[in-house]
Scaffold this active site. Sequence first.
Site, mmCIF file in Angstrom:
data_model
loop_
_atom_site.group_PDB
_atom_site.id
_atom_site.type_symbol
_atom_site.label_atom_id
_atom_site.label_comp_id
_atom_site.label_asym_id
_atom_site.label_seq_id
_atom_site.Cartn_x
_atom_site.Cartn_y
_atom_site.Cartn_z
ATOM 1 N N CYS A 95 0.813 -1.212 0.000
ATOM 2 C CA CYS A 95 0.000 0.000 0.000
ATOM 3 C C CYS A 95 0.848 1.265 0.000
ATOM 4 C CB CYS A 95 -0.874 0.022 1.243
ATOM 5 S SG CYS A 95 -1.852 -1.455 1.466
ATOM 6 N N ARG A 118 4.980 -0.108 -6.263
ATOM 7 C CA ARG A 118 4.982 -0.905 -5.046
ATOM 8 C C ARG A 118 4.001 -2.069 -5.121
ATOM 9 N NH1 ARG A 118 7.472 1.875 -0.856
ATOM 10 N NH2 ARG A 118 6.444 0.518 0.603
ATOM 11 N N TRP A 165 -3.162 -2.650 -1.440
ATOM 12 C CA TRP A 165 -2.810 -4.039 -1.767
ATOM 13 C C TRP A 165 -3.596 -4.870 -0.780
ATOM 14 C CZ3 TRP A 165 0.580 -8.239 -0.141
ATOM 15 C CH2 TRP A 165 1.128 -8.966 -1.190
ATOM 16 N N ASN A 203 -1.803 2.292 5.934
ATOM 17 C CA ASN A 203 -0.955 1.145 5.584
ATOM 18 C C ASN A 203 -0.718 0.354 6.859
ATOM 19 O OD1 ASN A 203 -0.699 2.217 3.066
ATOM 20 N ND2 ASN A 203 1.448 2.817 3.269
ATOM 21 N N GLY A 204 -0.601 -0.963 6.735
ATOM 22 C CA GLY A 204 -0.326 -1.783 7.918
ATOM 23 C C GLY A 204 -1.529 -2.645 8.249
ATOM 24 N N GLU A 262 19.885 -16.329 -7.435
ATOM 25 C CA GLU A 262 19.368 -15.024 -7.836
ATOM 26 C C GLU A 262 18.894 -15.054 -9.296
ATOM 27 O OE1 GLU A 262 18.256 -12.488 -6.631
ATOM 28 O OE2 GLU A 262 18.364 -10.974 -8.194
ATOM 29 N N LYS A 274 15.106 -14.131 -10.346
ATOM 30 C CA LYS A 274 14.754 -13.076 -11.303
ATOM 31 C C LYS A 274 13.885 -13.661 -12.398
ATOM 32 C CE LYS A 274 15.360 -10.353 -9.690
ATOM 33 N NZ LYS A 274 15.940 -9.983 -8.448
ATOM 34 N N GLU A 296 10.347 -14.512 -11.201
ATOM 35 C CA GLU A 296 9.570 -13.322 -10.836
ATOM 36 C C GLU A 296 8.953 -12.635 -12.044
ATOM 37 O OE1 GLU A 296 11.142 -10.864 -7.118
ATOM 38 O OE2 GLU A 296 12.713 -11.239 -8.565
ATOM 39 N N HIS A 319 22.699 -36.014 -7.638
ATOM 40 C CA HIS A 319 22.065 -36.642 -6.471
ATOM 41 C C HIS A 319 20.546 -36.562 -6.530
ATOM 42 C CE1 HIS A 319 25.910 -37.327 -4.570
ATOM 43 N NE2 HIS A 319 26.237 -36.058 -4.726
ATOM 44 N N LYS A 354 6.649 -4.355 -4.032
ATOM 45 C CA LYS A 354 8.044 -3.930 -3.962
ATOM 46 C C LYS A 354 8.629 -4.095 -2.571
ATOM 47 C CE LYS A 354 11.914 -2.282 -5.362
ATOM 48 N NZ LYS A 354 12.788 -3.292 -5.978
HETATM 49 C C1 F6R Z 1 13.448 -9.857 -5.662
HETATM 50 C C2 F6R Z 1 12.845 -8.968 -4.729
HETATM 51 C C3 F6R Z 1 12.527 -9.439 -3.341
HETATM 52 C C4 F6R Z 1 13.244 -8.522 -2.362
HETATM 53 C C5 F6R Z 1 12.861 -8.870 -0.922
HETATM 54 C C6 F6R Z 1 13.600 -8.015 0.091
HETATM 55 O O1 F6R Z 1 13.632 -9.306 -6.913
HETATM 56 O O2 F6R Z 1 12.638 -7.829 -5.053
HETATM 57 O O3 F6R Z 1 12.900 -10.769 -3.147
HETATM 58 O O4 F6R Z 1 14.620 -8.667 -2.572
HETATM 59 O O5 F6R Z 1 11.475 -8.703 -0.748
HETATM 60 O O6 F6R Z 1 13.341 -6.661 -0.082
HETATM 61 P P1 F6R Z 1 14.270 -5.556 0.566
HETATM 62 O O7 F6R Z 1 15.615 -5.657 -0.056
HETATM 63 O O8 F6R Z 1 13.587 -4.260 0.290
HETATM 64 O O9 F6R Z 1 14.326 -5.867 2.042
#
Ligand code: F6R
Length: 605
Positions: free
Chosen positions: A2, A27, A73, A99-100, A480, A484, A487, A503, A600
């Site tokens: 949010c 976000r 959200w 928010n929250g 990673e 990516k 995602e 294995h 985000k």
């Molecule tokens: C991956 C991604 C998430 C964040 C995770 C932590 O592309 O964006 O996995 O890395 O939610 O977020 P931060 O770094 O903001 O604590």
Amino acid sequence: MCGIVGYVGNQKAAPVLIEGLARLEYRGYDSAGIAILGVGGTQVFRKVGRVRDLEASLPKRLTGRVGIGHTRWATHGPATEANAHPQTSADGRISVVHNGIIDNAAALRERLAARGVTFTSDTDTEVIAHLIARSEAGTLEAAVLDALSRVTGTYALAVIDERHPDRIVAARNGSPLILGVGDHEMFIASDLAALVRHTTSVVHLDDGELATVTTAGFRTFSREQENTAKAPTSVDIDIEEVDLAEHQHYMHKEIFDQPYSIERMLRGRLDERFGTARLDGLNLGPRELRGFRRVKILGCGSAYYAGQIGASMIEELARIPADAEPASEFRYRNPIIEPDTLYVAVSQSGETADTAFAVQEVKRKGGEIIGLVNVVGSTIARDSDGGVYLHAGPEIAVASTKALTHMATGFAMLALLLGRVRDLSISDGQRIIAGLQSLPGQIKEIVSEEAHIAAVAGGLAGAQSLFFIGRVRGFPVAREGAQKFKEVSYRHAEAYQTSELKHGPLALIDETMPTVSILPDDELTDRNLAALQQVTARNGPIVVITHPGVIDDPAIPQITVPKNESELDPILLTIPLQLLAYHAALALGLDIDKPRNLAKSVTVE
Ligand code: F6R
């Protein structure tokens, strides 16, 4: 997640709020709304879908100069117009954006319903609007405090009241909220991105703090109504950093930012003469740094993978046992906090709830915790004992790219510093510094291969499922890469240690299951090549991310990256994986910057 915006000033509030909400779109959200206080009272507009749908639904003449807005959200109740914010009291006098999560919302709803209140939404926020409206306190500030004394949970909120049409009252507890100070105008936002077009003079509210904003300025105060007398600080953020410029997507822009942003991050932090790093924000002297016998890194998602890259850098350069753990797990297992362990929280947003909680847990038990954080003044940055700012600039795309390389680069500097107060020699330190200084130019070389990487990505986009494999330093890179890819392309991508293939997972290999292999030129190259043959022998398609000269068979699809010091190679090896994911998603026509189901910064559990 949010987003909140608020405006009071001499401009019409609606366009300011809409622009602010659009800046928060990244976000992740499923509905949006605004409330405008004008001469005739408050007008509330809410819409499921995009901010532009909300904008299109607004009447032409909307002249009020005070207002609040929100992107939601869904948590309590589905994404419907009724559940969107602002939520209002029954008489429409009070409007609230929040928010929250209010933990005792169900009990409060029952109590209010028993007293005749009719609810029009499923949200916990509506409870707050009713509580404020029913308060008998004389001022809006006192009514908000009265309401908040009855709720438990986390919130950032902004409230307007028809009886006090000159102000917005804001409050924070566990969810970020920032005031922006303008010239006879004030802004409120949950995220700097919504403010930067208007002002760089900001005030970060603390947990338990409230604020009143009017055209005359602001006042911050505690729950006891005592002034907290916050002074504004200036944030170093440029509007260009939040604009797309010539790029089609933020993810693309942020990948291409990296040569410049890494250069900026390193500036002033490398001491060539002594072969070490200068990280003044750590607030730790050489004696304290020498005293640590272990390093424990905490982060979530990609930040956790960056932490794994960092742990191996620290073990290699400083020879201190180091490991990374998802903060989301750590916080729930009653962790043992040791006095001679250095705890490191790593986060782009600095607001991830799981990581912020882990920081609190370490501190509650007397541990020393530093933060590797991108957003200046964020919760984790402020709650840590010291830290290293990542200086990546705003990261708007949901999928993290430049923040991850900055985290890994930050860990390299931390490892260098920890190494140099121990047994790492000056010349080895200088070798790492030279490697760090080469990164910007080498990243430029990698991204200039975009057309080739895009062609490789096109070949992978059709697969339903893929493996990403790597070993030791290369394994977090593979994790990673898979993260990516899944995602943004919604393909099943799984990371495995190359050594573990035989294995079990080898059973899945056939001509439909591609394997992306992280295969650097290092002491494990031959072993990695042998493992790759196990894949090709079973007709599994492969793509190799490697260094020049490792694969001499031109028939094998490969993406080469320039060689750096082995300890730093993981930073460069992640870059083609970012472009690979981006171009696979582009080929599939997906919403790259806002992947489905993701937000985000994950500020709730
Ligand atoms: C991956 C991604 C998430 C964040 C995770 C932590 O592309 O964006 O996995 O890395 O939610 O977020 P931060 O770094 O903001 O604590």
